[in-house]
Design a protein around this motif. Structure first.
Motif, PDB file in Angstrom:
ATOM      1  N   PRO A  54      35.453  37.858  46.856  1.00  0.00           N
ATOM      2  CA  PRO A  54      34.892  36.911  45.039  1.00  0.00           C
ATOM      3  C   PRO A  54      33.897  39.054  45.269  1.00  0.00           C
ATOM      4  N   VAL A  55      33.556  39.561  45.637  1.00  0.00           N
ATOM      5  CA  VAL A  55      32.447  40.654  45.615  1.00  0.00           C
ATOM      6  C   VAL A  55      33.721  41.863  46.444  1.00  0.00           C
ATOM      7  N   TYR A  56      34.632  42.784  45.303  1.00  0.00           N
ATOM      8  CA  TYR A  56      35.414  44.100  46.026  1.00  0.00           C
ATOM      9  C   TYR A  56      34.740  45.606  45.475  1.00  0.00           C
ATOM     10  N   PHE A  57      34.328  46.078  46.312  1.00  0.00           N
ATOM     11  CA  PHE A  57      33.571  47.389  46.147  1.00  0.00           C
ATOM     12  C   PHE A  57      32.885  47.683  45.154  1.00  0.00           C
ATOM     13  N   GLY A  58      31.938  46.347  44.821  1.00  0.00           N
ATOM     14  CA  GLY A  58      30.303  45.708  44.328  1.00  0.00           C
ATOM     15  C   GLY A  58      30.564  45.459  42.953  1.00  0.00           C
ATOM     16  N   LYS A  59      32.043  45.166  42.737  1.00  0.00           N
ATOM     17  CA  LYS A  59      32.313  44.078  40.977  1.00  0.00           C
ATOM     18  C   LYS A  59      32.562  42.907  42.065  1.00  0.00           C
ATOM     19  N   ALA A  60      32.486  41.873  40.303  1.00  0.00           N
ATOM     20  CA  ALA A  60      32.087  40.508  40.618  1.00  0.00           C
ATOM     21  C   ALA A  60      33.935  40.925  40.536  1.00  0.00           C
ATOM     22  N   ARG A  61      34.463  39.350  40.447  1.00  0.00           N
ATOM     23  CA  ARG A  61      35.556  39.023  40.301  1.00  0.00           C
ATOM     24  C   ARG A  61      35.552  37.141  39.902  1.00  0.00           C
ATOM     25  N   ALA A  62      36.045  37.399  38.301  1.00  0.00           N
ATOM     26  CA  ALA A  62      35.664  35.587  37.910  1.00  0.00           C
ATOM     27  C   ALA A  62      37.069  35.549  38.079  1.00  0.00           C
ATOM     28  N   VAL A  63      38.276  35.966  38.427  1.00  0.00           N
ATOM     29  CA  VAL A  63      39.236  34.055  39.137  1.00  0.00           C
ATOM     30  C   VAL A  63      38.684  33.989  39.838  1.00  0.00           C
ATOM     31  N   GLU A  64      39.536  33.149  40.174  1.00  0.00           N
ATOM     32  CA  GLU A  64      39.303  31.988  41.239  1.00  0.00           C
ATOM     33  C   GLU A  64      40.077  32.032  42.061  1.00  0.00           C
TER      34      GLU A  64
END
Length: 255
Positions: A154-164
């Protein structure tokens, strides 16, 4: 000689081999297990438990879907850090030297001999078993539907992902279009096309190798792994994805 001992068994596993439906489920990143010969690749226990080593929850979801759909399941029994079976041998990502924030010491500076040994031990048995299964089904007049199951952080390189849930495809978008249309009728999950990855990221190798090359319906499903951390979440997600596939493929075409 290979990198696996006799005691470690086959690199690829097949479950529900005599399943009645046309669906073949594939889980390339099912396991975080390391071959004893390679130790930990120089990684900490934290790294070996994280998403860089495998796709947490993906195998459990795939197994539940296999039962519900009466589908054959094919999966890799060793970590993608040793060899990522969703990449061809000439891809840098097949045996990555880094994965997100982690350096992989045991993959640094591999010789061509080392790379070939890993491919022979892990990739080719996996690819060939899946190819044989697809070929057998086609010969029997049961052209399969290839569905690969993955999970993402859910978090990649410190960035949250909204897509589920990501519904991914390469040039053949037939099944993906139907699934996205089916998902548009509800608001249960944030479902998007070719997110958080897409063909440009090199993630559709299995689809191209076994689906597109044979003119078969195919799709890749990515699930945000915080949704499938436990049995309940895995079961709910498996039921939802099974429903999408059943709604997208007419019952008469599933067998």
């Amino acid at each position: 000689m290979g990198i696996l001992s006799t005691q470690e068994g086959d690199p690829v596993a097949v479950e529900n081999a005599e399943a009645s439906s046309r669906f073949i489920l594939v889980c390339e990143h099912a396991s975080r297990q390391m071959p004893a010969k390679l130790g930990t690749l120089g990684l900490s226990p934290e790294a070996l438990e994280s998403h860089v080593a495998w796709d947490p929850g993906a195998l459990a979801v795939a197994r539940s879907m296999s039962r519900s759909l009466s589908a054959t399941l094919v999966y890799q029994r060793f970590s993608r850090l040793v060899y990522d079976c969703n990449r061809p041998p000439d891809s840098p990502g097949a045996m990555p030297e880094t994965s997100e924030v982690y350096e992989i010491p045991g993959n640094a500076g591999l010789s061509e001999t080392d790379r070939q040994e890993r491919a022979r031990s892990l990739y080719f048995p996996f690819r060939d078993r899946l190819a044989d299964l697809v070929r057998e089904r086609i010969a029997a007049g049961r052209a399969p539907i290839v569905v690969t199951i993955h999970s993402f952080t859910p978090v990649y390189f410190g960035k949250a992902r909204a897509v589920e849930i990501g519904i991914l495809h390469d040039e053949d978008r037939r099944l993906a279009d139907l699934m996205l249309e089916a998902a548009a009728g509800d608001e249960l999950y944030n479902v998007r096309r070719n997110e958080p990855y897409g063909p440009e990221d090199g993630v559709t190798h299995t689809l191209k190798e076994h689906g597109l090359a044979n003119g078969l319906l195919n799709v890749m499903i990515e699930i945000r792994n915080d949704l499938i951390r436990d049995d309940v979440g895995q079961g709910v997600m498996a039921d939802y994805l099974t429903g999408l596939l059943v709604e997208s493929v007419p019952a008469s075409s599933q067998k």
